[in-house]
Design a protein around this motif. Sequence first.
Motif, mmCIF file in Angstrom:
data_model
loop_
_atom_site.group_PDB
_atom_site.id
_atom_site.type_symbol
_atom_site.label_atom_id
_atom_site.label_comp_id
_atom_site.label_asym_id
_atom_site.label_seq_id
_atom_site.Cartn_x
_atom_site.Cartn_y
_atom_site.Cartn_z
ATOM 1 N N SER A 22 0.241 20.043 -27.725
ATOM 2 C CA SER A 22 -1.102 20.352 -28.216
ATOM 3 C C SER A 22 -1.286 21.842 -28.462
ATOM 4 C CB SER A 22 -2.147 19.861 -27.202
ATOM 5 O OG SER A 22 -2.055 18.470 -27.018
ATOM 6 N N ILE A 23 -0.832 22.656 -27.531
ATOM 7 C CA ILE A 23 -1.002 24.107 -27.648
ATOM 8 C C ILE A 23 -0.231 24.652 -28.850
ATOM 9 C CG2 ILE A 23 -0.452 26.321 -26.544
ATOM 10 C CD1 ILE A 23 -1.002 24.805 -23.838
ATOM 11 N N PHE A 24 1.033 24.300 -28.959
ATOM 12 C CA PHE A 24 1.845 24.830 -30.050
ATOM 13 C C PHE A 24 1.506 24.171 -31.384
ATOM 14 C CE2 PHE A 24 4.296 26.386 -26.483
ATOM 15 C CZ PHE A 24 4.723 27.626 -26.930
ATOM 16 N N GLY A 25 1.093 22.906 -31.352
ATOM 17 C CA GLY A 25 0.672 22.248 -32.578
ATOM 18 C C GLY A 25 -0.556 22.915 -33.175
ATOM 19 N N CYS A 26 -1.531 23.230 -32.321
ATOM 20 C CA CYS A 26 -2.737 23.923 -32.799
ATOM 21 C C CYS A 26 -2.411 25.340 -33.249
ATOM 22 C CB CYS A 26 -3.794 23.940 -31.697
ATOM 23 S SG CYS A 26 -4.584 22.348 -31.439
ATOM 24 N N GLY A 27 -1.503 25.986 -32.540
ATOM 25 C CA GLY A 27 -1.082 27.322 -32.968
ATOM 26 C C GLY A 27 -0.444 27.296 -34.343
ATOM 27 N N LEU A 28 0.397 26.285 -34.588
ATOM 28 C CA LEU A 28 1.031 26.162 -35.895
ATOM 29 C C LEU A 28 0.003 25.870 -36.984
ATOM 30 C CD1 LEU A 28 3.677 26.104 -37.524
ATOM 31 C CD2 LEU A 28 3.777 23.639 -37.084
ATOM 32 N N GLN A 55 -11.282 27.283 -45.082
ATOM 33 C CA GLN A 55 -10.339 26.421 -44.369
ATOM 34 C C GLN A 55 -9.475 27.225 -43.420
ATOM 35 O OE1 GLN A 55 -8.590 24.797 -47.929
ATOM 36 N NE2 GLN A 55 -9.535 22.798 -47.602
ATOM 37 N N MET A 56 -9.065 28.404 -43.873
ATOM 38 C CA MET A 56 -8.233 29.260 -43.031
ATOM 39 C C MET A 56 -9.008 29.725 -41.798
ATOM 40 S SD MET A 56 -7.585 32.735 -42.204
ATOM 41 C CE MET A 56 -8.086 33.759 -43.595
ATOM 42 N N ILE A 57 -10.252 30.152 -41.995
ATOM 43 C CA ILE A 57 -11.064 30.610 -40.869
ATOM 44 C C ILE A 57 -11.300 29.475 -39.881
ATOM 45 C CG2 ILE A 57 -13.367 31.436 -40.212
ATOM 46 C CD1 ILE A 57 -13.390 33.053 -42.825
ATOM 47 N N LEU A 58 -11.632 28.288 -40.406
ATOM 48 C CA LEU A 58 -11.866 27.145 -39.527
ATOM 49 C C LEU A 58 -10.618 26.808 -38.724
ATOM 50 C CD1 LEU A 58 -13.666 24.809 -38.557
ATOM 51 C CD2 LEU A 58 -12.783 23.457 -40.486
ATOM 52 N N ALA A 59 -9.447 26.820 -39.368
ATOM 53 C CA ALA A 59 -8.206 26.486 -38.679
ATOM 54 C C ALA A 59 -7.923 27.466 -37.547
ATOM 55 C CB ALA A 59 -7.046 26.468 -39.667
ATOM 56 N N VAL A 60 -8.155 28.746 -37.788
ATOM 57 C CA VAL A 60 -7.911 29.760 -36.756
ATOM 58 C C VAL A 60 -8.897 29.578 -35.597
ATOM 59 C CG1 VAL A 60 -7.975 32.229 -36.247
ATOM 60 C CG2 VAL A 60 -6.885 31.413 -38.348
ATOM 61 N N ILE A 61 -10.174 29.359 -35.926
ATOM 62 C CA ILE A 61 -11.185 29.152 -34.876
ATOM 63 C C ILE A 61 -10.840 27.941 -34.022
ATOM 64 C CG2 ILE A 61 -13.592 28.498 -34.454
ATOM 65 C CD1 ILE A 61 -14.362 30.204 -36.876
ATOM 66 N N VAL A 62 -10.485 26.845 -34.676
ATOM 67 C CA VAL A 62 -10.165 25.617 -33.954
ATOM 68 C C VAL A 62 -8.907 25.801 -33.101
ATOM 69 C CG1 VAL A 62 -9.391 23.223 -34.228
ATOM 70 C CG2 VAL A 62 -11.327 24.075 -35.561
ATOM 71 N N ALA A 63 -7.897 26.458 -33.652
ATOM 72 C CA ALA A 63 -6.664 26.689 -32.898
ATOM 73 C C ALA A 63 -6.938 27.492 -31.635
ATOM 74 C CB ALA A 63 -5.642 27.404 -33.774
ATOM 75 N N ILE A 109 -6.701 25.975 -27.754
ATOM 76 C CA ILE A 109 -5.773 26.630 -26.827
ATOM 77 C C ILE A 109 -6.518 27.148 -25.598
ATOM 78 C CG2 ILE A 109 -4.231 28.607 -26.528
ATOM 79 C CD1 ILE A 109 -3.398 28.204 -29.481
ATOM 80 N N VAL A 110 -7.692 27.743 -25.808
ATOM 81 C CA VAL A 110 -8.497 28.224 -24.677
ATOM 82 C C VAL A 110 -8.916 27.058 -23.786
ATOM 83 C CG1 VAL A 110 -10.708 29.282 -24.032
ATOM 84 C CG2 VAL A 110 -9.308 30.314 -25.820
ATOM 85 N N LYS A 111 -9.240 25.914 -24.394
ATOM 86 C CA LYS A 111 -9.607 24.732 -23.609
ATOM 87 C C LYS A 111 -8.442 24.240 -22.754
ATOM 88 C CE LYS A 111 -12.741 22.161 -23.848
ATOM 89 N NZ LYS A 111 -13.883 21.932 -22.927
ATOM 90 N N HIS A 112 -7.229 24.646 -23.114
ATOM 91 C CA HIS A 112 -6.038 24.249 -22.351
ATOM 92 C C HIS A 112 -5.631 25.308 -21.312
ATOM 93 C CE1 HIS A 112 -5.453 21.129 -25.419
ATOM 94 N NE2 HIS A 112 -4.590 20.576 -24.610
ATOM 95 N N LYS A 113 -6.521 26.221 -20.975
ATOM 96 C CA LYS A 113 -6.136 27.307 -20.063
ATOM 97 C C LYS A 113 -5.706 26.773 -18.694
ATOM 98 C CE LYS A 113 -10.959 28.247 -18.780
ATOM 99 N NZ LYS A 113 -12.027 29.286 -18.782
ATOM 100 N N SER A 114 -6.363 25.701 -18.224
ATOM 101 C CA SER A 114 -5.956 25.142 -16.928
ATOM 102 C C SER A 114 -4.568 24.519 -17.028
ATOM 103 C CB SER A 114 -6.975 24.097 -16.465
ATOM 104 O OG SER A 114 -7.092 23.039 -17.403
ATOM 105 N N ASN A 115 -4.261 23.912 -18.187
ATOM 106 C CA ASN A 115 -2.920 23.357 -18.394
ATOM 107 C C ASN A 115 -1.876 24.460 -18.422
ATOM 108 O OD1 ASN A 115 -4.991 21.627 -20.113
ATOM 109 N ND2 ASN A 115 -3.410 20.235 -19.372
ATOM 110 N N ILE A 116 -2.213 25.579 -19.057
ATOM 111 C CA ILE A 116 -1.287 26.709 -19.139
ATOM 112 C C ILE A 116 -0.979 27.233 -17.737
ATOM 113 C CG2 ILE A 116 -0.999 29.078 -19.960
ATOM 114 C CD1 ILE A 116 -2.713 28.285 -22.404
ATOM 115 N N LYS A 117 -2.015 27.318 -16.898
ATOM 116 C CA LYS A 117 -1.806 27.769 -15.518
ATOM 117 C C LYS A 117 -0.882 26.804 -14.765
ATOM 118 C CE LYS A 117 -6.214 30.220 -15.014
ATOM 119 N NZ LYS A 117 -7.526 30.261 -14.312
ATOM 120 N N ARG A 118 -1.117 25.497 -14.943
ATOM 121 C CA ARG A 118 -0.271 24.514 -14.257
ATOM 122 C C ARG A 118 1.159 24.532 -14.791
ATOM 123 N NH1 ARG A 118 -5.055 21.330 -14.620
ATOM 124 N NH2 ARG A 118 -4.251 20.189 -16.431
#
Length: 222
Positions: free
Chosen positions: A157-163, A186-194, A198-207
Amino acid sequence: MKNLNSLLSLPIAYLLGSIPSAIWVAKLAKGKDFDIRDYGSKNAGLTNTFRVLGWKPALPVVFMDLLKGFFGPFIAQKMCEAQVAAGGADYSAWVPLVAGLLVILGHSFTCFAGFRGGKGVLAALGVFLAISPLTVLCAFALWILLTVTTKYVSVGSIFGCGLLGLLSVFGYICPEYYFESINLGQMILAVIVAVFVIVKHKSNIKRLLNGTENGFGSKRKK
């Protein structure tokens, strides 16, 4: 009034995104007092539904999250087209994009379940299937590859959104070398969403860094 018609798609998009698929499906499967957010990773999303309840309850969550993500910007686009046909202003350059963002925000901060929702990965996939399908399918392919090889859904999820964000930036800056038309919105939306996902996955990143993240296929928590 003609100029307000397509703007009504924005609250519709948020309410559509706010449908708490995982929470409602879990209640149907286990009873009205069961809250998926009290179990497993305590996230109201597909992965936690699968771990806690199995693949059968997880399957409708997939379809519901994808569909609400897709129909948010799709409905907005159709309402913009109807507004133009009626002689109103054309907001199609930005209203569907804002609608897509509101779907994801609705999914993560659902007004139907105490503003505690999921992380928005599937909803984002649905949104970009409506907006930039080829780009998001490339990101989804990376999600599959990393999830299968690492056994961690969060890594995919993290790397997919980054890509998704990187491809959209490249597609906007170098359209002559890209396979899909990407405009500034579209570019701005994609960057915002990515960044948001990723920020929503911060607890996953810590784990992941601590070596305590639950891997795909691991024994589900009871």
